[in-house]
Design an enzyme around this catalytic site. Structure first.
Site, mmCIF file in Angstrom:
data_model
loop_
_atom_site.group_PDB
_atom_site.id
_atom_site.type_symbol
_atom_site.label_atom_id
_atom_site.label_comp_id
_atom_site.label_asym_id
_atom_site.label_seq_id
_atom_site.Cartn_x
_atom_site.Cartn_y
_atom_site.Cartn_z
ATOM 1 N N GLU A 199 -4.374 0.045 10.304
ATOM 2 C CA GLU A 199 -5.633 0.523 9.752
ATOM 3 C C GLU A 199 -6.404 -0.716 9.294
ATOM 4 O O GLU A 199 -5.867 -1.522 8.534
ATOM 5 C CB GLU A 199 -5.379 1.460 8.554
ATOM 6 C CG GLU A 199 -6.693 1.961 8.008
ATOM 7 C CD GLU A 199 -6.556 2.992 6.891
ATOM 8 O OE1 GLU A 199 -5.424 3.349 6.527
ATOM 9 O OE2 GLU A 199 -7.613 3.416 6.384
ATOM 10 N N LYS B 243 -0.753 -2.728 0.509
ATOM 11 C CA LYS B 243 -2.103 -3.252 0.769
ATOM 12 C C LYS B 243 -3.021 -3.012 -0.435
ATOM 13 O O LYS B 243 -3.895 -3.826 -0.709
ATOM 14 C CB LYS B 243 -2.694 -2.591 2.018
ATOM 15 C CG LYS B 243 -2.264 -3.295 3.301
ATOM 16 C CD LYS B 243 -3.180 -2.944 4.466
ATOM 17 C CE LYS B 243 -2.635 -1.789 5.238
ATOM 18 N NZ LYS B 243 -3.350 -1.505 6.487
ATOM 19 N N ARG C 132 11.201 -0.198 6.974
ATOM 20 C CA ARG C 132 10.148 -1.135 6.580
ATOM 21 C C ARG C 132 10.755 -2.450 6.153
ATOM 22 O O ARG C 132 11.893 -2.487 5.696
ATOM 23 C CB ARG C 132 9.409 -0.615 5.339
ATOM 24 C CG ARG C 132 8.549 0.544 5.524
ATOM 25 C CD ARG C 132 7.920 0.898 4.178
ATOM 26 N NE ARG C 132 6.687 0.156 3.954
ATOM 27 C CZ ARG C 132 5.516 0.532 4.477
ATOM 28 N NH1 ARG C 132 5.426 1.612 5.219
ATOM 29 N NH2 ARG C 132 4.440 -0.168 4.239
HETATM 30 P P1 ATP Z 1 -1.398 1.963 4.415
HETATM 31 O O1 ATP Z 1 -0.811 2.318 3.107
HETATM 32 O O2 ATP Z 1 -2.783 1.455 4.323
HETATM 33 O O3 ATP Z 1 -1.161 2.971 5.505
HETATM 34 P P2 ATP Z 1 0.407 0.322 5.927
HETATM 35 O O4 ATP Z 1 1.102 -0.868 5.374
HETATM 36 O O5 ATP Z 1 1.197 1.468 6.438
HETATM 37 O O6 ATP Z 1 -0.565 0.696 4.779
HETATM 38 P P3 ATP Z 1 -0.967 0.238 8.465
HETATM 39 O O7 ATP Z 1 -2.136 -0.575 8.833
HETATM 40 O O8 ATP Z 1 -1.075 1.707 8.556
HETATM 41 O O9 ATP Z 1 -0.593 -0.198 7.003
HETATM 42 O O10 ATP Z 1 0.309 -0.256 9.255
HETATM 43 C C1 ATP Z 1 0.311 -0.492 10.648
HETATM 44 C C2 ATP Z 1 1.721 -0.419 11.148
HETATM 45 O O11 ATP Z 1 2.540 -1.369 10.493
HETATM 46 C C3 ATP Z 1 2.356 0.941 10.922
HETATM 47 O O12 ATP Z 1 3.033 1.327 12.109
HETATM 48 C C4 ATP Z 1 3.323 0.716 9.809
HETATM 49 O O13 ATP Z 1 4.426 1.569 9.911
HETATM 50 C C5 ATP Z 1 3.699 -0.757 10.009
HETATM 51 N N1 ATP Z 1 4.093 -1.366 8.733
HETATM 52 C C6 ATP Z 1 3.375 -1.416 7.611
HETATM 53 N N2 ATP Z 1 4.055 -1.988 6.619
HETATM 54 C C7 ATP Z 1 5.269 -2.319 7.124
HETATM 55 C C8 ATP Z 1 6.443 -2.945 6.596
HETATM 56 N N3 ATP Z 1 6.508 -3.344 5.324
HETATM 57 N N4 ATP Z 1 7.488 -3.122 7.417
HETATM 58 C C9 ATP Z 1 7.431 -2.725 8.704
HETATM 59 N N5 ATP Z 1 6.356 -2.136 9.257
HETATM 60 C C10 ATP Z 1 5.287 -1.922 8.491
#
Ligand code: ATP
Ligand code: MG
Length: 563
Positions: free
Chosen positions: A38, A275, A265
């Site tokens: 996002e 974020k 994660r």
């Molecule tokens: P939000 O709370 O804004 O959704 P987010 O960290 O999930 O935050 P995204 O931009 O939706 O952010 O994440 C993009 C991709 O990265 C998603 O597939 C998510 O699962 C993955 N991702 C985000 N944070 C992690 C993490 N700490 N470890 C592994 N993958 C992650």
């Protein structure tokens, strides 16, 4: 490669699932993944783990990986983030070719699907507030309550939904919900919200839309429209998977359907990965920006001097599993040190300079000594370094009353100046307050490389720079951003109160002239005996600025035990 999950045949569990699908001929043997950020912030090291998975598995089995911006909430999203995300993925070493997509590309198709579901009696407009809806959700053991608007006719729902999108109603006054099952064991099935009204302009579609799809309605459909076969995400989406499948069922047939697979994660010690919190640090000026070298962002790590290879290797080492864990940042730092050890040019920089006058060295004389660029890298050559009568050494490398095992400089003792002569401390010069201002030493002229005394052994070797030739530079010494191991696990404390007050220390130092002449962005130096450094973006000729990427050894664990 063997991972933490201990998978056989060198494949992690996601790769095994993907391989099984390919072998079974699913989706016509196609493999297409996507990375779906996002654009509401900069990417962090957690995203790097997802990127390595999404692009890595596609590479491994001859598939493709799309970059899809999940831009369904215009209030929080911005092109600045889109640009930074592209740059960071490329820097990590991955490429999506021409497969750059946006969830907003599918707004028309999603809207059409929503209309179809309304007509089929599978969706309805609810006039309640989000608070009322939440209050009716029930709990995992108590069924929810049906909305009083649940049984509107398809005609009425369609009319209201169109008018929602035409901007007739206020934000928050109505939503479109899927009509599924308010008593389901899975809370996500209790008439989930599909669309909400947002009147903020979108960075790509402007004011075309007044309704925006929720994640659960947008994600699986976008996967489907795009031809994604494996939608790999993190474990918090496990309970969403049945809903993902439910919505995909509204579109898919037996020839093709995307499938969701979840992995753990990445969480690492002494930082935060949310974020929302990272944005707060930036907005409140608690760090210098998204690319502040203390941030866990890709751009921060790049600025700090981490290499993409070290990040990829770290992610390889920790592997992918089905349970949450907290990984030590020391592992990441170890990977960084390992890579920099192999590639960094060895130079001299003195952090806390103490002047040394070599009293028996001729005044005005300058010799050139030759320094190996990198003993780890055959063929990396040498560079010249000037030697003269006055030099700087590290203040810590001298002690007036040294303990027994102190092998550096002390009154009457000898050390070798790295790549140059052996010197002996003859005299300590102090100011009126008793502070040491300089040392007077003698040198042994026979001890330079190539001369008979070159092999003479002394216990200590010090780094140094010639005082007349040294160049001033600013160094930024970084430490962990937080001084609490897992800030996210302290619900009663504000994360701001857990920031490490010593995470940035700025010093004025002396570097050898070669450093000043080679301070191009991206250069990796090892300041011998001190650590790895790289020019900062603020660096310019006449005002050199270096970031300390990392020290030579992991001193943190030790200091924690001491302190
Ligand atoms: P939000 O709370 O804004 O959704 P987010 O960290 O999930 O935050 P995204 O931009 O939706 O952010 O994440 C993009 C991709 O990265 C998603 O597939 C998510 O699962 C993955 N991702 C985000 N944070 C992690 C993490 N700490 N470890 C592994 N993958 C992650
Ligand atoms: Mg997310």
């Amino acid at each position: 490669m063997e991972t933490e999950s201990g998978e056989s045949r060198g494949l992690n569990f996601v790769e095994q699932e993907v391989l099984a699908d390919l072998r079974a001929g699913k989706n016509g043997g196609r493999l297409n993944t996507r990375f779906p950020p996002e654009p509401n912030g900069y990417l962090h090291i957690g995203h790097a783990k997802a990127i390595c998975m999404d692009f890595g598995v596609a590479e491994k089995f001859g598939g493709t990986c799309n970059l899809r911006f999940d831009d369904t909430n215009p209030v929080k999203e911005d092109v600045e983030y889109v640009d930074s995300i592209r740059e960071d993925i490329h820097w990590l070493g991955f490429d999506w070719g021409d497969r750059e997509y946006y969830a907003s590309d599918y707004f028309p198709q999603l809207f059409d699907l929503a209309c179809r579901l309304i007509k089929e009696g599978k969706a309805y407009v609810d006039d309640q507030s989000s608070e009322q809806i939440a209050a009716q959700k029930g709990t995992p053991t108590v069924p929810g309550t049906e909305s009083p608007f649940r049984n509107r006719t398809p005609e009425e729902n369609l009319d209201l939904f169109m008018r929602m999108n035409a901007g007739e109603f206020e934000e928050g006054s109505r939503v479109l919900r899927a009509k599924i099952d308010m008593a389901s064991d899975n809370m996500h099935f209790r008439d989930p919200i599909m669309y909400r009204i947002i009147k903020h302009p979108h960075h790509r579609t402007g004011t075309t839309w007044k309704v925006y799809p929720m994640y659960d309605f947008a994600h699986g459909q976008s996967d489907y429209f795009e031809g994604v076969t494996h939608s790999i995400c993190t474990l918090e989406f496990v309970p969403h998977r049945p809903l993902y499948d439910y919505f995909v069922d509204q579109l898919a047939d037996e020839t093709y359907r995307p499938r969701q697979i979840e992995f753990n994660r990445l969480n690492i010690t002494y930082t935060v990965m949310s974020k929302r919190k990272l944005l707060a640090l930036v907005r409140e000026g608690l760090v210098a920006g998204w690319d502040d070298p203390r941030m866990p962002t890709i751009s921060g790590m790049r600025r700090r001097g981490y290499t993409p290879r070290s990040i990829r290797r770290f992610i390889d080492t920790i592997g992918y599993t089905k349970y949450e864990a907290l990984n030590s940042v020391s592992l990441l730092e170890h990977a960084v040190r390992d890579d920099l050890n192999a590639i960094a040019t060895r130079v001299m920089g003195v952090i806390n300079p103490l002047k040394v006058v070599i009293t028996n060295y001729p005044e005005g004389k300058v010799e050139t000594v030759s320094m190996e660029n990198n003993p780890e890298e055959p063929g990396s050559g040498t560079h010249d370094m000037p030697f003269s009568r006055e030099i700087f050494i590290e203040r810590d490398d001298f002690m007036e009353n040294p303990p027994k095992k102190f092998f550096r400089l002390a009154p009457g003792s000898e050390v070798r100046l790295k790549g140059a002569y052996i010197i002996k401390c003859e005299d300590v010069v102090k100011d009126a307050d008793g502070n040491i201002t300089e040392l007077h030493c003698s040198y042994d002229p026979d001890t330079l490389s190539g001369l008979p005394g070159a092999s003479r052994k002394v216990k200590g070797t010090l780094h140094w720079v010639s005082a007349a030739h040294a160049v001033d530079a600013e160094v930024r010494l970084y430490d962990r951003l937080f001084d609490v191991e897992n800030p996210a696990a302290e619900p009663d404390r504000d994360f701001r109160d857990m920031l490490n007050p010593d995470s940035l220390v700025v010093k004025q130092i002396k570097v050898e002239p070669f450093v000043a002449d080679n301070a191009a962005p991206g250069t990796k130096f090892q300041f011998q005996r001190i650590g790895y450094f790289t020019p900062d973006y603020d660096s310019a000729p006449g005002h050199l600025v270096f970031n300390r990427t990392i020290g030579l050894r992991d001193t943190w664990e030790k200091e924690q035990k001491k302190g």
